[in-house]
Design a protein around this motif. Structure first.
Motif, mmCIF file in Angstrom:
data_model
loop_
_atom_site.group_PDB
_atom_site.id
_atom_site.type_symbol
_atom_site.label_atom_id
_atom_site.label_comp_id
_atom_site.label_asym_id
_atom_site.label_seq_id
_atom_site.Cartn_x
_atom_site.Cartn_y
_atom_site.Cartn_z
ATOM 1 N N ALA A 294 42.240 -0.226 -14.124
ATOM 2 C CA ALA A 294 41.730 0.077 -12.868
ATOM 3 C C ALA A 294 42.015 1.478 -12.121
ATOM 4 N N ALA A 295 43.371 1.461 -12.573
ATOM 5 C CA ALA A 295 44.047 3.030 -11.981
ATOM 6 C C ALA A 295 43.343 4.237 -12.639
ATOM 7 N N GLY A 296 42.967 3.879 -14.068
ATOM 8 C CA GLY A 296 42.412 5.160 -14.905
ATOM 9 C C GLY A 296 40.806 5.348 -14.299
ATOM 10 N N ALA A 297 40.238 4.075 -13.863
ATOM 11 C CA ALA A 297 38.924 4.303 -13.603
ATOM 12 C C ALA A 297 38.814 5.051 -12.102
ATOM 13 N N ALA A 298 39.803 4.748 -11.583
ATOM 14 C CA ALA A 298 40.097 5.255 -9.878
ATOM 15 C C ALA A 298 40.072 7.013 -10.234
ATOM 16 N N ALA A 299 41.222 7.227 -11.062
ATOM 17 C CA ALA A 299 41.460 8.650 -11.430
ATOM 18 C C ALA A 299 40.504 9.528 -12.000
ATOM 19 N N GLU A 300 39.440 8.842 -12.579
ATOM 20 C CA GLU A 300 38.482 9.495 -13.149
ATOM 21 C C GLU A 300 37.467 10.197 -11.725
ATOM 22 N N HIS B 162 44.836 -11.165 -7.955
ATOM 23 C CA HIS B 162 46.052 -10.303 -8.276
ATOM 24 C C HIS B 162 46.246 -9.186 -7.425
ATOM 25 N N ASN B 163 45.116 -8.792 -6.545
ATOM 26 C CA ASN B 163 45.550 -7.396 -5.910
ATOM 27 C C ASN B 163 45.772 -6.328 -6.657
ATOM 28 N N ALA B 164 45.234 -6.393 -7.824
ATOM 29 C CA ALA B 164 45.687 -5.239 -9.084
ATOM 30 C C ALA B 164 44.588 -4.427 -9.603
ATOM 31 N N GLY B 165 43.304 -4.941 -9.312
ATOM 32 C CA GLY B 165 42.266 -4.266 -9.537
ATOM 33 C C GLY B 165 41.110 -4.134 -8.806
ATOM 34 N N ARG B 166 40.272 -5.059 -8.426
ATOM 35 C CA ARG B 166 39.061 -4.916 -7.761
ATOM 36 C C ARG B 166 39.408 -4.723 -6.337
ATOM 37 N N SER B 167 40.221 -5.521 -5.805
ATOM 38 C CA SER B 167 40.695 -5.012 -4.214
ATOM 39 C C SER B 167 41.391 -3.597 -4.051
ATOM 40 N N ILE C 288 45.757 5.360 -7.254
ATOM 41 C CA ILE C 288 46.257 3.861 -6.769
ATOM 42 C C ILE C 288 47.264 3.249 -7.557
ATOM 43 N N THR C 289 47.872 4.372 -8.644
ATOM 44 C CA THR C 289 49.088 4.059 -9.160
ATOM 45 C C THR C 289 50.326 3.709 -8.275
ATOM 46 N N ALA C 290 50.486 4.110 -7.281
ATOM 47 C CA ALA C 290 51.571 3.929 -6.126
ATOM 48 C C ALA C 290 51.381 2.491 -5.358
ATOM 49 N N GLU C 291 50.202 1.989 -5.486
ATOM 50 C CA GLU C 291 50.028 0.759 -4.481
ATOM 51 C C GLU C 291 50.814 -0.326 -5.200
ATOM 52 N N ILE C 292 51.222 -1.114 -4.393
ATOM 53 C CA ILE C 292 52.025 -2.483 -4.527
ATOM 54 C C ILE C 292 51.145 -3.600 -4.301
ATOM 55 N N PRO C 293 50.730 -4.335 -5.300
ATOM 56 C CA PRO C 293 50.037 -5.807 -5.092
ATOM 57 C C PRO C 293 50.772 -6.624 -3.809
#
Length: 134
Positions: A50-56, A13-18, A61-66
């Protein structure tokens, strides 16, 4: 490999792990590595957990587009790291391929995504050391 190695992270999904892996490698490499990510079946937006974990860790990564994986994405990369996308990634001779077997954060909350983020972080740091010989 080019003067600046190029790494492509691929998941379904290019939305979490990647997205997490790309953000971490960009952060640590300080421009010494070109980093991209794509998905075989991209989601509409980045996974909120994933965005929340990155923000911590201070990463946004909220502006990234899959993005949909293309043959050209793989062709231009020096290292292609797949994360559960199976056989959908094209194979080119001379490329380095790694498959990181990681849990999918889809449908999980931030608490469940933290261990995935931490494992990605460990692997990204190892890859960085290899690519930059540090």
């Amino acid at each position: 490999m080019a003067d600046i190695p190029e790494v492509l992270f691929v998941c379904v999904h290019n939305a979490g792990r990647s997205q997490l892996a790309a953000a971490l490698l960009q952060h640590y490499s300080l421009g010494r590595i070109a980093v991209r990510s794509a998905g075989s079946e991209p989601a509409e937006k980045v996974n909120p957990a994933a965005a929340g974990a990155a923000a911590e860790w201070g990463l946004d990564i909220t502006a990234e587009i899959p993005t949909k994986l293309s043959t050209e994405d793989v062709e231009t990369a020096d290292v292609v790291i797949t994360m559960g996308c199976g056989d959908t990634c094209p194979i080119f001779p001379g490329k380095r391929y790694l498959d990181w077997d990681l849990d999918d954060p889809a449908g999980k909350g931030v608490r469940a995504v933290r261990p995935i983020r931490d494992e990605i972080d460990r692997r990204v740091r190892g890859l960085l050391a290899e690519l930059l010989d540090t």
